[in-house]
Scaffold this active site. Structure first.
Site, PDB file in Angstrom:
ATOM      1  N   LYS A  10       0.784  -1.309  -0.136  1.00 47.03           N
ATOM      2  CA  LYS A  10      -0.120  -0.048   0.045  1.00 47.03           C
ATOM      3  C   LYS A  10       1.112   1.403  -0.021  1.00 47.03           C
ATOM      4  O   LYS A  10       1.789   1.309   0.835  1.00 47.03           O
ATOM      5  CB  LYS A  10      -1.065   0.184   1.232  1.00 47.03           C
ATOM      6  CG  LYS A  10      -1.476   1.197   1.540  1.00 47.03           C
ATOM      7  CD  LYS A  10      -2.736   1.160   2.647  1.00 47.03           C
ATOM      8  CE  LYS A  10      -3.238   2.737   3.100  1.00 47.03           C
ATOM      9  NZ  LYS A  10      -3.948   2.986   1.925  1.00 47.03           N
ATOM     10  N   ASN A 190       6.237   5.931  -1.410  1.00 48.80           N
ATOM     11  CA  ASN A 190       7.327   5.104  -1.918  1.00 48.80           C
ATOM     12  C   ASN A 190       8.086   4.657  -0.679  1.00 48.80           C
ATOM     13  O   ASN A 190       9.510   4.370  -0.675  1.00 48.80           O
ATOM     14  CB  ASN A 190       8.275   6.273  -2.692  1.00 48.80           C
ATOM     15  CG  ASN A 190       7.563   6.527  -3.928  1.00 48.80           C
ATOM     16  OD1 ASN A 190       7.008   5.487  -4.745  1.00 48.80           O
ATOM     17  ND2 ASN A 190       7.622   7.691  -4.440  1.00 48.80           N
ATOM     18  N   ARG A 191       7.481   4.389   0.395  1.00 48.26           N
ATOM     19  CA  ARG A 191       8.358   3.857   1.801  1.00 48.26           C
ATOM     20  C   ARG A 191       9.208   4.937   2.252  1.00 48.26           C
ATOM     21  O   ARG A 191       9.979   4.503   3.028  1.00 48.26           O
ATOM     22  CB  ARG A 191       9.012   2.573   1.413  1.00 48.26           C
ATOM     23  CG  ARG A 191       8.230   1.407   0.977  1.00 48.26           C
ATOM     24  CD  ARG A 191       7.150   0.887   2.251  1.00 48.26           C
ATOM     25  NE  ARG A 191       6.361   0.148   1.959  1.00 48.26           N
ATOM     26  CZ  ARG A 191       4.979  -0.182   1.189  1.00 48.26           C
ATOM     27  NH1 ARG A 191       4.401   1.123   0.971  1.00 48.26           N
ATOM     28  NH2 ARG A 191       4.344  -1.163   1.345  1.00 48.26           N
ATOM     29  N   LEU A 192       9.376   6.299   1.807  1.00 48.48           N
ATOM     30  CA  LEU A 192       9.999   7.272   2.385  1.00 48.48           C
ATOM     31  C   LEU A 192       9.131   7.884   3.643  1.00 48.48           C
ATOM     32  O   LEU A 192       8.804   8.920   3.560  1.00 48.48           O
ATOM     33  CB  LEU A 192      10.564   8.191   1.461  1.00 48.48           C
ATOM     34  CG  LEU A 192      11.238   7.632   0.334  1.00 48.48           C
ATOM     35  CD1 LEU A 192      11.538   8.687  -0.636  1.00 48.48           C
ATOM     36  CD2 LEU A 192      12.641   7.046   0.763  1.00 48.48           C
TER      37      LEU A 192
END
Length: 213
Positions: A10, A190-192
């Site tokens: 997600k 973006n998982r940042l």
């Protein structure tokens, strides 16, 4: 690797979390997020993972319910003789995790665990529904039993014994996790992700730092 599991993902995009936006005190910041979570009508918003370990460092974790919090720490209740109770007696270090997926947020808390006062334990126990108070007496928590009939038989006997006046068992009460670190995690694209860590300073106050995701 199972592809159907590896492909579950997600992208988070609801909000951000910056150093200049957080409160100077982590309990105040927790209150901000707690109020937003409550207002979001999250089911069992007070559910949190409690991680404990044996004196040899063997960990275990389970879901418990937050019942109070404040400058002194985060409070929950359980059987002192349960698996987690024995671990906290031998190794009074622990961690809590709240995950409010609807807000794409997580709070991680690490600290020292201590028992609440007798008065705090009595006050909360007496506020519980009668069935829950009986259950605290009926269940030899974390021990092996032959079947559910043991619990049901215990309940029947206790109903006759107490006749509605149910005191707190001496082996049941509250714990408070006194934090030395609290991390606020806000999901980002973006998982940042944004991660802001509060660490208790040597004197008074807290050190605020950003962690890489």
């Amino acid at each position: 690797m199972k592809k159907e599991i590896a492909d579950i993902r997600k992208d988070y995009s609801l909000q951000s979390l910056n150093e200049e936006d957080v409160a100077k005190d982590p309990i105040h910041q927790f209150t901000r997020w707690w109020d937003e979570a409550r207002n979001s009508e999250i089911d069992e918003v007070n559910a949190m993972t409690l991680a404990t370990a044996t004196k040899d460092g063997i960990p275990s974790a389970r879901i418990v319910l937050l019942k109070d919090y404040g400058e002194r720490g985060f409070v929950f209740f359980t059987n002192y003789q349960s698996h987690k109770g024995r671990q906290m007696e031998d190794n009074p270090q622990g961690a809590l995790v709240f995950f409010w997926k609807e807000l794409e947020r997580q709070v991680r808390i690490e600290g020292v665990i201590e028992k609440t006062s007798i008065e705090e334990s009595d006050e909360y126990f007496n506020s519980r529904p009668g069935g829950s108070r009986l259950g605290a007496w009926a269940s030899p928590q974390s021990t092996v039993i032959e079947g559910r009939h043991i619990l049901e038989d215990n309940i029947q006997k206790l109903q006759n014994e107490f006749d509605g006046n149910i005191p707190r068992p001496p082996y049941w009460g509250g714990y408070r996790l006194v934090p030395y670190t609290i991390e606020f995690w806000q999901g980002r694209s973006n998982r940042l992700h944004d991660r802001i860590l509060f660490t208790r300073a040597a004197g008074e106050g807290w050190i605020i730092e950003r962690l890489a995701p």
